[in-house]
Design an enzyme around this catalytic site. Structure first.
Site, PDB file in Angstrom:
ATOM      1  N   GLU A 162       0.814  -1.220   0.000  1.00 29.98           N
ATOM      2  CA  GLU A 162       0.000   0.000   0.000  1.00 29.98           C
ATOM      3  C   GLU A 162       0.842   1.262   0.000  1.00 29.98           C
ATOM      4  O   GLU A 162       0.303   2.368  -0.019  1.00 29.98           O
ATOM      5  CB  GLU A 162      -0.943   0.000   1.211  1.00 29.98           C
ATOM      6  CG  GLU A 162      -2.004  -1.086   1.145  1.00 29.98           C
ATOM      7  CD  GLU A 162      -2.821  -1.021  -0.133  1.00 29.98           C
ATOM      8  OE1 GLU A 162      -3.262   0.096  -0.509  1.00 29.98           O
ATOM      9  OE2 GLU A 162      -3.024  -2.069  -0.767  1.00 29.98           O
ATOM     10  N   GLU A 178       4.903   2.363   4.137  1.00 32.29           N
ATOM     11  CA  GLU A 178       3.583   1.733   4.047  1.00 32.29           C
ATOM     12  C   GLU A 178       2.511   2.759   3.709  1.00 32.29           C
ATOM     13  O   GLU A 178       1.336   2.421   3.571  1.00 32.29           O
ATOM     14  CB  GLU A 178       3.250   1.024   5.358  1.00 32.29           C
ATOM     15  CG  GLU A 178       4.234  -0.087   5.705  1.00 32.29           C
ATOM     16  CD  GLU A 178       3.916  -0.738   7.026  1.00 32.29           C
ATOM     17  OE1 GLU A 178       3.144  -1.715   7.034  1.00 32.29           O
ATOM     18  OE2 GLU A 178       4.424  -0.255   8.057  1.00 32.29           O
ATOM     19  N   SER A 198       0.221   9.814   5.069  1.00 32.72           N
ATOM     20  CA  SER A 198       0.386  10.671   3.899  1.00 32.72           C
ATOM     21  C   SER A 198       1.302  11.841   4.217  1.00 32.72           C
ATOM     22  O   SER A 198       1.287  12.380   5.329  1.00 32.72           O
ATOM     23  CB  SER A 198      -0.979  11.196   3.440  1.00 32.72           C
ATOM     24  OG  SER A 198      -0.850  12.045   2.333  1.00 32.72           O
ATOM     25  N   ALA A 237      -0.863   7.778  15.435  1.00 34.01           N
ATOM     26  CA  ALA A 237      -1.768   7.242  14.422  1.00 34.01           C
ATOM     27  C   ALA A 237      -3.020   8.103  14.296  1.00 34.01           C
ATOM     28  O   ALA A 237      -3.614   8.513  15.296  1.00 34.01           O
ATOM     29  CB  ALA A 237      -2.148   5.807  14.764  1.00 34.01           C
TER      30      ALA A 237
END
Length: 298
Positions: A162, A178, A198, A237
């Site tokens: 990904e 990733e 991103s 996260a």
């Protein structure tokens, strides 16, 4: 600095448009062949190209050499002039029978119908897959479609399925990718771009500020940054930090995140009780760093 290389270009016979150029590392004048050239849709030609890396590219052939140099790690991202590169490149249908204009795909299918070949079209884009032109040393790539020619992947880098790496962007050392490394963004040695994360590049919204991630830093899963991270930084996260995000500093001040751009040793997190974004002094040892065995890619 002037660089001269031998390459081989394919061009559309009808329009004369350059479709691609391959510059072999050996610098030998090698002639390629493919079904699209066999049936007369495209034609190949050996070329010798000289570029001045500080000047803007002036042709598709010039642009392709610059993209090769980036993927060969001969130059680092943002160290070579790519001004106007989009306008020089042709939108191409990248097929298993060779590159052709998108309008020629149906014609190609008909002309090779009697060949022992099942035509596959991998993408329609101005940039081809990196691995079809350059194989970097000591690198693993889970899905080759997600790494464009012009990506810079240093030895020890791993790009998971990904992960995505744009042109004029990439890694400077052993890094786990990733998430997305956008155009212009570089990632330092030992850093980790978590799943779905991103980085805001210079192509997004016309921005000119070049972001980067330093050494031994971690961008958590589904997180994002519109600022640079220094060394030994962590973004928790799910937290996206834009340049204007209001952040409470370790001293208790509230500042725009751009004022913390590039500073070392910070942990960016959202307070689970107040919802405010905070920057606290990080202890990067708590996340353990990268697994060295994952980046031994011989």
């Amino acid at each position: 600095m002037t660089i001269t290389r031998n390459g081989h270009r394919y061009f559309d016979i009808e329009s004369g448009k350059t479709l691609d150029v391959w510059f072999p590392r050996s610098n030998k004048p090698i002639q390629r062949n493919c079904l699209a050239s066999k049936v007369g849709i495209i034609q190949g030609q050996n070329v010798e190209i000289s570029i001045e890396v500080a000047e803007p590219p002036i042709s598709a052939e010039d642009a392709y050499l610059r993209l090769h140099l980036l993927s060969e790690c001969a130059v680092q991202p943002n160290a070579i002039n790519l001004e106007g590169v989009f306008g020089l490149l042709t939108n191409v249908a990248w097929t298993s029978a060779g590159p052709v204009l998108p309008s020629k795909v149906e014609e190609l299918k008909e002309l090779i119908a009697n060949e022992n070949h099942h035509l596959i079209l991998t993408s329609i884009d101005k940039f081809p897959r990196m691995v079809d032109y350059v194989i970097p040393e000591g690198v693993r790539i889970g899905d080759a479609d997600r790494v464009r020619l012009g990506a810079h992947l240093a030895s020890g880098s791993t790009v998971m399925h990904e992960g995505f790496v744009n042109f004029n962007a990439g890694t400077l050392g052993s890094s786990m990718v990733e998430g997305r490394i956008s155009q212009g963004v570089v990632v330092g040695d030992g850093s980790d771009i978590g799943g779905g994360a991103s980085t805001m590049g210079t192509l997004s919204g016309g921005g000119k500020f070049i972001n980067a991630i330093g050494k031994n830093s971690m961008l958590g899963a589904n997180a994002g940054i519109g600022i640079s991270l220094g060394d030994d930084c962590i973004v928790e996260a799910g937290l996206y930090i834009t340049a204007g995000t209001k952040v409470t500093t370790p001293d208790g001040d509230v500042v725009a995140a751009r004022e913390l751009s590039g500073l070392n040793g910070l942990l960016f997190r959202r307070n689970s009780q107040t919802g405010k974004v905070e920057a606290v002094v990080a202890d990067s040892s708590k996340w353990g760093g990268l697994n060295a065995s994952l980046h031994s890619n011989d």
